[in-house]
Scaffold this motif. Structure first.
Motif, PDB file in Angstrom:
ATOM      1  N   UNK A   1       0.895   3.500   7.633  1.00  0.00           N
ATOM      2  CA  UNK A   1       0.337   2.158   7.728  1.00  0.00           C
ATOM      3  C   UNK A   1       1.076   1.264   6.751  1.00  0.00           C
ATOM      4  N   UNK A   2       1.473   0.083   7.229  1.00  0.00           N
ATOM      5  CA  UNK A   2       2.144  -0.891   6.380  1.00  0.00           C
ATOM      6  C   UNK A   2       1.132  -1.945   5.951  1.00  0.00           C
ATOM      7  N   UNK A   3       1.097  -2.215   4.656  1.00  0.00           N
ATOM      8  CA  UNK A   3       0.113  -3.116   4.067  1.00  0.00           C
ATOM      9  C   UNK A   3       0.829  -4.319   3.448  1.00  0.00           C
ATOM     10  N   UNK A   4       0.345  -5.501   3.777  1.00  0.00           N
ATOM     11  CA  UNK A   4       0.842  -6.746   3.180  1.00  0.00           C
ATOM     12  C   UNK A   4       0.060  -7.005   1.899  1.00  0.00           C
ATOM     13  N   UNK A   5       0.770  -7.372   0.839  1.00  0.00           N
ATOM     14  CA  UNK A   5       0.130  -7.717  -0.435  1.00  0.00           C
ATOM     15  C   UNK A   5       0.639  -9.092  -0.844  1.00  0.00           C
ATOM     16  N   UNK A   6      -0.231 -10.092  -0.816  1.00  0.00           N
ATOM     17  CA  UNK A   6       0.162 -11.454  -1.138  1.00  0.00           C
ATOM     18  C   UNK A   6      -0.470 -11.955  -2.412  1.00  0.00           C
ATOM     19  N   UNK A   7       0.049 -13.080  -2.893  1.00  0.00           N
ATOM     20  CA  UNK A   7      -0.410 -13.748  -4.113  1.00  0.00           C
ATOM     21  C   UNK A   7      -0.117 -12.918  -5.361  1.00  0.00           C
ATOM     22  N   UNK A   8       1.017 -12.207  -5.333  1.00  0.00           N
ATOM     23  CA  UNK A   8       1.414 -11.396  -6.485  1.00  0.00           C
ATOM     24  C   UNK A   8       1.918 -12.290  -7.614  1.00  0.00           C
ATOM     25  N   UNK A   9       1.638 -11.913  -8.862  1.00  0.00           N
ATOM     26  CA  UNK A   9       2.253 -12.632  -9.981  1.00  0.00           C
ATOM     27  C   UNK A   9       3.779 -12.525  -9.864  1.00  0.00           C
ATOM     28  N   UNK A  10       4.497 -13.556 -10.295  1.00  0.00           N
ATOM     29  CA  UNK A  10       5.947 -13.605 -10.126  1.00  0.00           C
ATOM     30  C   UNK A  10       6.670 -12.456 -10.814  1.00  0.00           C
ATOM     31  N   UNK A  11       6.108 -11.927 -11.887  1.00  0.00           N
ATOM     32  CA  UNK A  11       6.784 -10.865 -12.652  1.00  0.00           C
ATOM     33  C   UNK A  11       6.564  -9.469 -12.067  1.00  0.00           C
ATOM     34  N   UNK A  12       5.799  -9.344 -10.995  1.00  0.00           N
ATOM     35  CA  UNK A  12       5.504  -8.027 -10.425  1.00  0.00           C
ATOM     36  C   UNK A  12       6.769  -7.401  -9.851  1.00  0.00           C
ATOM     37  N   UNK A  13       7.014  -6.141 -10.220  1.00  0.00           N
ATOM     38  CA  UNK A  13       8.171  -5.381  -9.726  1.00  0.00           C
ATOM     39  C   UNK A  13       7.690  -4.313  -8.740  1.00  0.00           C
ATOM     40  N   UNK A  14       8.635  -3.706  -8.040  1.00  0.00           N
ATOM     41  CA  UNK A  14       8.302  -2.635  -7.095  1.00  0.00           C
ATOM     42  C   UNK A  14       7.462  -1.543  -7.756  1.00  0.00           C
ATOM     43  N   UNK A  15       7.859  -1.133  -8.966  1.00  0.00           N
ATOM     44  CA  UNK A  15       7.150  -0.066  -9.675  1.00  0.00           C
ATOM     45  C   UNK A  15       5.706  -0.456  -9.992  1.00  0.00           C
ATOM     46  N   UNK A  16       5.484  -1.731 -10.334  1.00  0.00           N
ATOM     47  CA  UNK A  16       4.124  -2.219 -10.627  1.00  0.00           C
ATOM     48  C   UNK A  16       3.246  -2.122  -9.381  1.00  0.00           C
ATOM     49  N   UNK A  17       3.818  -2.520  -8.252  1.00  0.00           N
ATOM     50  CA  UNK A  17       3.091  -2.486  -6.984  1.00  0.00           C
ATOM     51  C   UNK A  17       2.749  -1.050  -6.611  1.00  0.00           C
ATOM     52  N   UNK A  18       3.715  -0.165  -6.766  1.00  0.00           N
ATOM     53  CA  UNK A  18       3.482   1.254  -6.467  1.00  0.00           C
ATOM     54  C   UNK A  18       2.406   1.836  -7.364  1.00  0.00           C
ATOM     55  N   UNK A  19       2.451   1.514  -8.643  1.00  0.00           N
ATOM     56  CA  UNK A  19       1.469   2.023  -9.595  1.00  0.00           C
ATOM     57  C   UNK A  19       0.054   1.580  -9.226  1.00  0.00           C
ATOM     58  N   UNK A  20      -0.105   0.323  -8.838  1.00  0.00           N
ATOM     59  CA  UNK A  20      -1.412  -0.211  -8.452  1.00  0.00           C
ATOM     60  C   UNK A  20      -1.981   0.560  -7.264  1.00  0.00           C
ATOM     61  N   UNK A  21      -1.154   0.804  -6.252  1.00  0.00           N
ATOM     62  CA  UNK A  21      -1.632   1.444  -5.030  1.00  0.00           C
ATOM     63  C   UNK A  21      -1.738   2.958  -5.135  1.00  0.00           C
ATOM     64  N   UNK A  22      -1.051   3.577  -6.084  1.00  0.00           N
ATOM     65  CA  UNK A  22      -1.126   5.026  -6.259  1.00  0.00           C
ATOM     66  C   UNK A  22      -2.552   5.475  -6.582  1.00  0.00           C
ATOM     67  N   UNK A  23      -3.323   4.612  -7.221  1.00  0.00           N
ATOM     68  CA  UNK A  23      -4.710   4.969  -7.542  1.00  0.00           C
ATOM     69  C   UNK A  23      -5.569   5.101  -6.275  1.00  0.00           C
ATOM     70  N   UNK A  24      -5.079   4.586  -5.141  1.00  0.00           N
ATOM     71  CA  UNK A  24      -5.813   4.644  -3.868  1.00  0.00           C
ATOM     72  C   UNK A  24      -5.360   5.797  -2.976  1.00  0.00           C
ATOM     73  N   UNK A  25      -4.224   6.417  -3.313  1.00  0.00           N
ATOM     74  CA  UNK A  25      -3.712   7.515  -2.497  1.00  0.00           C
ATOM     75  C   UNK A  25      -2.201   7.612  -2.597  1.00  0.00           C
ATOM     76  N   UNK A  26      -1.621   8.389  -1.691  1.00  0.00           N
ATOM     77  CA  UNK A  26      -0.178   8.629  -1.709  1.00  0.00           C
ATOM     78  C   UNK A  26       0.591   7.413  -1.174  1.00  0.00           C
ATOM     79  N   UNK A  27       1.468   6.875  -2.008  1.00  0.00           N
ATOM     80  CA  UNK A  27       2.289   5.725  -1.621  1.00  0.00           C
ATOM     81  C   UNK A  27       3.629   6.235  -1.096  1.00  0.00           C
ATOM     82  N   UNK A  28       3.964   5.851   0.125  1.00  0.00           N
ATOM     83  CA  UNK A  28       5.246   6.228   0.725  1.00  0.00           C
ATOM     84  C   UNK A  28       6.348   5.306   0.215  1.00  0.00           C
ATOM     85  N   UNK A  29       6.062   3.998   0.182  1.00  0.00           N
ATOM     86  CA  UNK A  29       7.012   3.029  -0.364  1.00  0.00           C
ATOM     87  C   UNK A  29       6.259   1.787  -0.817  1.00  0.00           C
TER      88      UNK A  29
END
Length: 92
Positions: A1-29
């Motif tokens: 499943x592909x999830x859209x994430x909007x209204x991110x702070x400008x400083x957010x990096x790929x790793x930050x996004x992955x870290x946030x979603x890892x708490x919900x389950x396995x992140x593919x990308x």
């Protein structure tokens, strides 16, 4: 499943996004979309997860506050194929 994430702070990096979603389950990308010319974040990104984990992430993280910004999290719409043949208004 592909999830859209909007209204991110400008400083957010790929790793930050992955870290946030890892708490919900396995992140593919996880990818923050950047401007092709400047390399700066465009304020949104996409995360891929399994269907069950993705539904949980959408339910839990939609509206979640990061740096005073409420995230918009929902299932991503499929991107329509771009038409080739150059841009413009159809003139010859």
């Amino acid at each position: 499943m592909k999830i859209y994430v909007g209204n991110l702070p400008w400083a957010t990096a790929d790793a930050d996004l992955e870290e946030l979603f890892t708490s919900m389950g396995n992140v593919i990308s996880a990818r923050v979309i950047t401007d092709r010319d400047t390399g700066r974040s465009r304020g949104f990104g996409f995360v891929e997860m399994s269907g069950e984990d993705g539904q949980k992430a959408i339910a839990e993280l939609n509206g979640h506050q990061i740096e005073g910004r409420a995230l918009r999290v929902n299932e991503a719409n499929e991107q329509k194929p771009r038409q080739s043949g150059g841009g413009g208004g159809g003139r010859w």
